[in-house]
Write a protein that holds these residues in place. Structure first.
Motif, PDB file in Angstrom:
ATOM      1  N   SER A  20       0.831  -1.207   0.000  1.00 49.82           N
ATOM      2  CA  SER A  20       0.000   0.000   0.000  1.00 49.82           C
ATOM      3  C   SER A  20       0.864   1.256   0.000  1.00 49.82           C
ATOM      4  O   SER A  20       0.557   2.226  -0.696  1.00 49.82           O
ATOM      5  CB  SER A  20      -0.955   0.003   1.193  1.00 49.82           C
ATOM      6  OG  SER A  20      -0.272   0.220   2.407  1.00 49.82           O
ATOM      7  N   LEU A  21       1.953   1.246   0.753  1.00 46.43           N
ATOM      8  CA  LEU A  21       2.855   2.407   0.777  1.00 46.43           C
ATOM      9  C   LEU A  21       3.572   2.584  -0.563  1.00 46.43           C
ATOM     10  O   LEU A  21       3.679   3.697  -1.076  1.00 46.43           O
ATOM     11  CB  LEU A  21       3.882   2.248   1.900  1.00 46.43           C
ATOM     12  CG  LEU A  21       3.331   2.304   3.322  1.00 46.43           C
ATOM     13  CD1 LEU A  21       4.418   1.932   4.322  1.00 46.43           C
ATOM     14  CD2 LEU A  21       2.759   3.671   3.622  1.00 46.43           C
ATOM     15  N   LEU A  22       4.061   1.484  -1.110  1.00 50.97           N
ATOM     16  CA  LEU A  22       4.779   1.530  -2.388  1.00 50.97           C
ATOM     17  C   LEU A  22       3.854   1.995  -3.513  1.00 50.97           C
ATOM     18  O   LEU A  22       4.221   2.863  -4.313  1.00 50.97           O
ATOM     19  CB  LEU A  22       5.358   0.155  -2.715  1.00 50.97           C
ATOM     20  CG  LEU A  22       6.097   0.010  -4.035  1.00 50.97           C
ATOM     21  CD1 LEU A  22       7.349   0.876  -4.047  1.00 50.97           C
ATOM     22  CD2 LEU A  22       6.469  -1.449  -4.270  1.00 50.97           C
ATOM     23  N   ALA A  23       2.651   1.424  -3.563  1.00 50.01           N
ATOM     24  CA  ALA A  23       1.696   1.805  -4.609  1.00 50.01           C
ATOM     25  C   ALA A  23       1.337   3.284  -4.500  1.00 50.01           C
ATOM     26  O   ALA A  23       1.280   4.001  -5.499  1.00 50.01           O
ATOM     27  CB  ALA A  23       0.436   0.936  -4.516  1.00 50.01           C
ATOM     28  N   GLY A  24       1.126   3.749  -3.281  1.00 52.85           N
ATOM     29  CA  GLY A  24       0.793   5.160  -3.067  1.00 52.85           C
ATOM     30  C   GLY A  24       1.916   6.087  -3.508  1.00 52.85           C
ATOM     31  O   GLY A  24       1.681   7.100  -4.168  1.00 52.85           O
ATOM     32  N   ASP A  25       3.141   5.727  -3.148  1.00 46.59           N
ATOM     33  CA  ASP A  25       4.291   6.554  -3.528  1.00 46.59           C
ATOM     34  C   ASP A  25       4.459   6.604  -5.042  1.00 46.59           C
ATOM     35  O   ASP A  25       4.678   7.668  -5.625  1.00 46.59           O
ATOM     36  CB  ASP A  25       5.560   6.004  -2.874  1.00 46.59           C
ATOM     37  CG  ASP A  25       6.770   6.854  -3.206  1.00 46.59           C
ATOM     38  OD1 ASP A  25       6.793   8.037  -2.796  1.00 46.59           O
ATOM     39  OD2 ASP A  25       7.682   6.335  -3.893  1.00 46.59           O
ATOM     40  N   ARG A  26       4.354   5.446  -5.692  1.00 49.47           N
ATOM     41  CA  ARG A  26       4.538   5.404  -7.149  1.00 49.47           C
ATOM     42  C   ARG A  26       3.405   6.136  -7.873  1.00 49.47           C
ATOM     43  O   ARG A  26       3.630   6.769  -8.897  1.00 49.47           O
ATOM     44  CB  ARG A  26       4.662   3.971  -7.649  1.00 49.47           C
ATOM     45  CG  ARG A  26       5.864   3.199  -7.116  1.00 49.47           C
ATOM     46  CD  ARG A  26       7.173   3.939  -7.167  1.00 49.47           C
ATOM     47  NE  ARG A  26       7.508   4.411  -8.498  1.00 49.47           N
ATOM     48  CZ  ARG A  26       8.642   5.021  -8.816  1.00 49.47           C
ATOM     49  NH1 ARG A  26       9.552   5.237  -7.900  1.00 49.47           N
ATOM     50  NH2 ARG A  26       8.865   5.426 -10.039  1.00 49.47           N
ATOM     51  N   CYS A  27       2.173   6.071  -7.353  1.00 50.94           N
ATOM     52  CA  CYS A  27       1.061   6.817  -7.958  1.00 50.94           C
ATOM     53  C   CYS A  27       1.299   8.325  -7.843  1.00 50.94           C
ATOM     54  O   CYS A  27       1.042   9.069  -8.788  1.00 50.94           O
ATOM     55  CB  CYS A  27      -0.262   6.442  -7.293  1.00 50.94           C
ATOM     56  SG  CYS A  27      -0.917   4.849  -7.798  1.00 50.94           S
ATOM     57  N   LYS A  28       1.792   8.755  -6.689  1.00 53.30           N
ATOM     58  CA  LYS A  28       2.076  10.178  -6.499  1.00 53.30           C
ATOM     59  C   LYS A  28       3.153  10.674  -7.447  1.00 53.30           C
ATOM     60  O   LYS A  28       3.178  11.834  -7.823  1.00 53.30           O
ATOM     61  CB  LYS A  28       2.510  10.441  -5.059  1.00 53.30           C
ATOM     62  CG  LYS A  28       1.392  10.325  -4.062  1.00 53.30           C
ATOM     63  CD  LYS A  28       1.898  10.506  -2.650  1.00 53.30           C
ATOM     64  CE  LYS A  28       0.802  10.201  -1.648  1.00 53.30           C
ATOM     65  NZ  LYS A  28       1.326  10.205  -0.269  1.00 53.30           N
ATOM     66  N   ARG A  29       4.042   9.783  -7.862  1.00 55.38           N
ATOM     67  CA  ARG A  29       5.108  10.134  -8.805  1.00 55.38           C
ATOM     68  C   ARG A  29       4.632  10.072 -10.252  1.00 55.38           C
ATOM     69  O   ARG A  29       5.401  10.309 -11.173  1.00 55.38           O
ATOM     70  CB  ARG A  29       6.308   9.219  -8.611  1.00 55.38           C
ATOM     71  CG  ARG A  29       6.985   9.398  -7.280  1.00 55.38           C
ATOM     72  CD  ARG A  29       8.072   8.354  -7.093  1.00 55.38           C
ATOM     73  NE  ARG A  29       8.610   8.402  -5.755  1.00 55.38           N
ATOM     74  CZ  ARG A  29       9.848   8.784  -5.474  1.00 55.38           C
ATOM     75  NH1 ARG A  29      10.666   9.158  -6.432  1.00 55.38           N
ATOM     76  NH2 ARG A  29      10.269   8.783  -4.239  1.00 55.38           N
ATOM     77  N   GLY A  30       3.376   9.694 -10.441  1.00 56.98           N
ATOM     78  CA  GLY A  30       2.807   9.680 -11.787  1.00 56.98           C
ATOM     79  C   GLY A  30       2.843   8.343 -12.494  1.00 56.98           C
ATOM     80  O   GLY A  30       2.498   8.253 -13.670  1.00 56.98           O
ATOM     81  N   ASP A  31       3.243   7.290 -11.784  1.00 52.11           N
ATOM     82  CA  ASP A  31       3.291   5.957 -12.404  1.00 52.11           C
ATOM     83  C   ASP A  31       1.910   5.313 -12.403  1.00 52.11           C
ATOM     84  O   ASP A  31       1.052   5.637 -11.579  1.00 52.11           O
ATOM     85  CB  ASP A  31       4.269   5.052 -11.648  1.00 52.11           C
ATOM     86  CG  ASP A  31       5.702   5.527 -11.770  1.00 52.11           C
ATOM     87  OD1 ASP A  31       6.037   6.152 -12.798  1.00 52.11           O
ATOM     88  OD2 ASP A  31       6.496   5.278 -10.841  1.00 52.11           O
ATOM     89  N   GLU A  32       1.701   4.399 -13.333  1.00 52.08           N
ATOM     90  CA  GLU A  32       0.469   3.627 -13.412  1.00 52.08           C
ATOM     91  C   GLU A  32       0.702   2.330 -12.640  1.00 52.08           C
ATOM     92  O   GLU A  32       1.503   1.505 -13.047  1.00 52.08           O
ATOM     93  CB  GLU A  32       0.138   3.327 -14.877  1.00 52.08           C
ATOM     94  CG  GLU A  32      -1.135   2.564 -15.085  1.00 52.08           C
ATOM     95  CD  GLU A  32      -1.379   2.269 -16.558  1.00 52.08           C
ATOM     96  OE1 GLU A  32      -2.043   1.257 -16.830  1.00 52.08           O
ATOM     97  OE2 GLU A  32      -0.896   3.031 -17.424  1.00 52.08           O
ATOM     98  N   VAL A  33      -0.001   2.159 -11.520  1.00 56.45           N
ATOM     99  CA  VAL A  33       0.222   1.014 -10.638  1.00 56.45           C
ATOM    100  C   VAL A  33      -0.971   0.068 -10.680  1.00 56.45           C
ATOM    101  O   VAL A  33      -2.125   0.492 -10.535  1.00 56.45           O
ATOM    102  CB  VAL A  33       0.464   1.482  -9.183  1.00 56.45           C
ATOM    103  CG1 VAL A  33       0.665   0.284  -8.263  1.00 56.45           C
ATOM    104  CG2 VAL A  33       1.664   2.419  -9.108  1.00 56.45           C
ATOM    105  N   HIS A  34      -0.675  -1.217 -10.877  1.00 54.16           N
ATOM    106  CA  HIS A  34      -1.678  -2.278 -10.865  1.00 54.16           C
ATOM    107  C   HIS A  34      -1.303  -3.267  -9.771  1.00 54.16           C
ATOM    108  O   HIS A  34      -0.171  -3.759  -9.744  1.00 54.16           O
ATOM    109  CB  HIS A  34      -1.736  -3.004 -12.210  1.00 54.16           C
ATOM    110  CG  HIS A  34      -2.187  -2.127 -13.330  1.00 54.16           C
ATOM    111  ND1 HIS A  34      -3.493  -2.104 -13.751  1.00 54.16           N
ATOM    112  CD2 HIS A  34      -1.515  -1.227 -14.092  1.00 54.16           C
ATOM    113  CE1 HIS A  34      -3.605  -1.224 -14.749  1.00 54.16           C
ATOM    114  NE2 HIS A  34      -2.408  -0.686 -14.964  1.00 54.16           N
ATOM    115  N   VAL A  35      -2.251  -3.539  -8.868  1.00 53.29           N
ATOM    116  CA  VAL A  35      -2.036  -4.500  -7.786  1.00 53.29           C
ATOM    117  C   VAL A  35      -2.898  -5.718  -8.074  1.00 53.29           C
ATOM    118  O   VAL A  35      -4.122  -5.613  -8.207  1.00 53.29           O
ATOM    119  CB  VAL A  35      -2.416  -3.892  -6.414  1.00 53.29           C
ATOM    120  CG1 VAL A  35      -2.239  -4.929  -5.312  1.00 53.29           C
ATOM    121  CG2 VAL A  35      -1.577  -2.657  -6.126  1.00 53.29           C
TER     122      VAL A  35
END
Length: 79
Positions: A20-35
């Motif tokens: 959850s922390l990693l996905a949140g950080d990467r989304c804030k950086r503009g990455d497209e995250v799929h879990v």
């Protein structure tokens, strides 16, 4: 960048917290995250995920447990 994260479930464990922390950080950086998570049909995430993170629920039932074991074995061979 597109990022895919595969995890066993969405319960209250250490891995789930880190995801959850990693996905949140990467989304804030503009990455497209799929879990991708192996879950029961009605299981919700214990830890909040970023609203932009896309969650793919791989619903687990008796038949799919065997597929999960096969997936994990195949994944270990890749590592």
């Amino acid at each position: 960048m597109r990022i895919a994260i595969v995890q066993a479930g969405l319960s209250a464990g250490g891995t789930e917290r880190v995801v959850s922390l990693l996905a949140g950080d990467r989304c804030k950086r503009g990455d497209e995250v799929h879990v991708f998570a192996f879950v029961q049909a009605d299981e919700e995430s214990y830890f909040p995920l970023h609203p932009d993170a896309v969650v793919h629920r791989l619903v687990e039932n008796d038949a799919s447990r065997f597929l999960r074991i096969g997936f994990i074995r195949s994944f270990k061979r890749v590592l």
